[in-house]
Scaffold this active site. Sequence first.
Site, PDB file in Angstrom:
ATOM      1  CB  ILE A 433      -0.979  -0.030   1.196  1.00 13.08           C
ATOM      2  CG1 ILE A 433      -1.812  -1.320   1.153  1.00 13.08           C
ATOM      3  CG2 ILE A 433      -1.918   1.155   1.212  1.00 13.08           C
ATOM      4  CD1 ILE A 433      -2.568  -1.556  -0.142  1.00 13.08           C
ATOM      5  CD1 TRP A 563      -8.685  13.029   8.217  1.00 14.22           C
ATOM      6  CD2 TRP A 563      -6.866  11.939   7.512  1.00 14.22           C
ATOM      7  NE1 TRP A 563      -8.975  11.679   8.196  1.00 14.22           N
ATOM      8  CE2 TRP A 563      -7.888  10.995   7.775  1.00 14.22           C
ATOM      9  CE3 TRP A 563      -5.619  11.484   7.060  1.00 14.22           C
ATOM     10  CZ2 TRP A 563      -7.699   9.624   7.594  1.00 14.22           C
ATOM     11  CZ3 TRP A 563      -5.442  10.113   6.881  1.00 14.22           C
ATOM     12  CH2 TRP A 563      -6.466   9.194   7.144  1.00 14.22           C
ATOM     13  CG  ASP A 601      -2.885   6.216  -0.384  1.00 18.88           C
ATOM     14  OD1 ASP A 601      -3.140   5.188  -1.035  1.00 18.88           O
ATOM     15  OD2 ASP A 601      -1.753   6.466   0.093  1.00 18.88           O
ATOM     16  CG  HIS A 696      -4.665  -2.184  11.617  1.00 19.76           C
ATOM     17  ND1 HIS A 696      -5.284  -2.617  10.472  1.00 19.76           N
ATOM     18  CD2 HIS A 696      -4.578  -0.840  11.528  1.00 19.76           C
ATOM     19  CE1 HIS A 696      -5.583  -1.562   9.722  1.00 19.76           C
ATOM     20  NE2 HIS A 696      -5.156  -0.477  10.339  1.00 19.76           N
TER      21      HIS A 696
HETATM   22  N1  GLN Z   1       0.129   5.052   1.326  1.00 18.35           N
HETATM   23  C1  GLN Z   1      -0.172   5.169   2.717  1.00 18.35           C
HETATM   24  C2  GLN Z   1       0.696   4.203   3.515  1.00 18.35           C
HETATM   25  O1  GLN Z   1       1.008   3.184   3.035  1.00 18.35           O
HETATM   26  C3  GLN Z   1      -1.634   4.896   2.995  1.00 18.35           C
HETATM   27  C4  GLN Z   1      -1.996   5.127   4.438  1.00 18.35           C
HETATM   28  C5  GLN Z   1      -3.463   5.024   4.755  1.00 18.35           C
HETATM   29  O2  GLN Z   1      -4.237   4.453   4.041  1.00 18.35           O
HETATM   30  N2  GLN Z   1      -3.881   5.556   5.858  1.00 18.35           N
HETATM   31  O3  GLN Z   1       1.056   4.451   4.645  1.00 18.35           O
HETATM   32 ZN    ZN Z   2      -4.868   2.368   4.605  1.00 24.17          ZN
END
Ligand code: GLN
Ligand code: ZN
Length: 757
Positions: A433, A563, A601, A696
């Site tokens: 991600i 945010w 994102d 997580h």
């Molecule tokens: N690109 C971000 C990461 O990998 C995405 C974080 C998120 O979705 N909160 O940290």
């Molecule tokens: Zn995320």
Amino acid sequence: MLTHTLGFPRIGRHRELKKAVESFWRGERTAADLTATCKELRITHWKEQRDAGIDIITVGDFSLYDSMLDTAAMVGCIPERYGWNGESVELDTYFAMARGESERGMTAMEMTKWFDTNYHYIVPEFTQNQIFSLSCEKLFHEIEEARVEHKRVKAVLPGPFTFLRLGKAVGSPFDTMSLLPGLLDVYSEIIHRLSSVCEWIQLDEPVLALNLPQELVPQFRQAYMNILQQARPAKVMLSTYFGAISHNRSFVSQLEIDALHLDCVRAPEQLEFMLPELAPQTCLSLGVVDGRNIWRVDAQKAITLCETAVSVVGLDRVMIAPSCSLLHTPVDLDEETALPAEVKNWMAFALQKCREVRMIADAVRGHGDPVLLKENADAWEARRNSTSIRNDIVRQRVENMTPDMLCRHTPYDQRRTVQRALHGLPLLPTTTIGSFPQTTEIRATRSQWKKGALSVEEYTETMRGFIKDVVEKQEEIGLDVLVHGEPERNDMVEYFGEQLDGFCFTKNGWVQSYGSRCVKPPVIFGDVSRPAPMTVEWTRYARSLTQKPMKGMLTGPVTILCWSFVRDDQPRSMTCTQIAFAIRDEVHDLERSGVDIIQIDEPALREGLPLRDEDKAEYLRWAVDCFRLAANGVDDGTQIHTHMCYAEFNEILGAIVEMDADVISIEASRSGMELLEAFREFQYPNEIGPGVYDIHSPRVPGVAEMEGLLRRAIAVIPVQRLWVNPDCGLKTRGWSEAHAALKNMVEAARIVRGSMI
Ligand code: GLN
Ligand code: ZN
């Protein structure tokens, strides 16, 4: 005309509460130390509010973690797993509920966002045979504490409806409202005890701003009749916020409560509907100072609104307050020494907002302080005419925006063919991600750079080292689409805000997010523009290190908006469109530099949803359009990814489809791919990567487990359109777990891929 607040930040001007609680958790402080710090903080906050001109002192807003959790403890709503003995709830049980306790194998209670704020509350858990009993004396102790110095005290607690509606049923499903009679018994006891020790009792019922089922109306009426009986001689204030309650006015106005608080910042228009219907004994508390943002009140506007109310109900039936609890604003603007002086002059934090409440009340009574009022008017005049908030080029661009800018040149099916040929990816491509573990070295380098202890060359060289390392590790793991790892980013919004015009940053503007965790949102004060590329150099460097496709990483406009503290002098959609243009330019520059996979994102897209059903469509329209404006100006071969990390998609599935990203990665592993059900019904048309690994948790998922999840995904989504990735970024994980988990993930993909051919 009395002044009050619905609540004050509890964290402390230097985050004293955070520090005290965390050092207690680490065992460095005793419970007695912690209790002493908390008492000191409360006493300071009451005094500061009093000195700022607040007449009634609000007690019960303080919490070691969260007020909903406090209420759960007070009414003895303690889930079985905490082994509570039914006596008074002590600190160890309280913190086990908040955070879990691994030694005793106790998981934490769930936590979720408080309406559309970035504050998270602990979700009460109810069983079908839930028994409530008064089990914590905290509120009563605090009232005694306040009474030593203050005569006029108001107790605050969540109202019974809000408490039940925001909780969740565990075990077999049932309607949590069925527990109302039992809960009301305990509330009666609480209210009765409060009745002799405080002047006012404030019950927060923000659920009234939502769409409330009609069948609850008679229960609501009955409940508040009982509460009022128990409360005498104290007075009861029903407080609502975060939106209009005019859709519930017919019964709310009939309640014989002593005061009704309305959010006149979010929903000033509701006054017109509420005023004529108010029961004759009910005072109106007007929330005219914004408790959700950091700008000065527009005094003239607020005074006019109050005068309208006064002209209908009279001076002695009006009270003045901030719109909601000041919990959502930082404590004291005077702590800010590095803000641009011009912008600082337009701002007000919690303490300043208390003074504004006083100033407005005085003015409405005809005793306005001319110096303060002039200062306010001058600040607004300066803000309106400021050249630093205006950027005519940006405004022109927004004005000249055309619908074709929101659209890709060809539909997804055609783009797909081009992209497949270009990127040469296998079936079930693997990726991540974006972020990789933020090691101590990475954080130290960034902080030295911030302090000015490194030259540009030194900083760049060190960062490049981290990037090189991450790229090599990804190649070794065998991932298909690589990333640079985001070592240069402290926070996914702050990183972009710092490079955009129209943003500024506080030094100490902390706001509680959950428990001891605070965030320091950027401030958007002016038109947003991008003076220079923001990510291109890092991404280009990363790309030069490998033959594999390199994915560029950006934060989307809606998330940057949600945010941040947003300017209040133009619609949010306008600010978001300006940010979208800035991101669009970045996408364009990345594409030109040869990056042909770009992820934007949008983890905050869903939380920006308005509270009322009837407002949602309009928000989704502009939010999706802003994403499209940012993303869709690219060639067919450029693959746009987006990422969202939460599991409840149903409400926004249509909007997600409309975003038209080529690939979306989403959270799925925690719910065992449950959310794919929604996608089965909806037939998501493009590619999708349901996270197969929950980042997580420090646990390393095994190959078989992820293989299983992948096979479940294949049952719902055509395998040609599936991607394999974790749930979210890896920045909070350690390298050893991340490495092992990704290896397993790649292996799981290889096995499933093999069985497909
Ligand atoms: N690109 C971000 C990461 O990998 C995405 C974080 C998120 O979705 N909160 O940290
Ligand atoms: Zn995320």
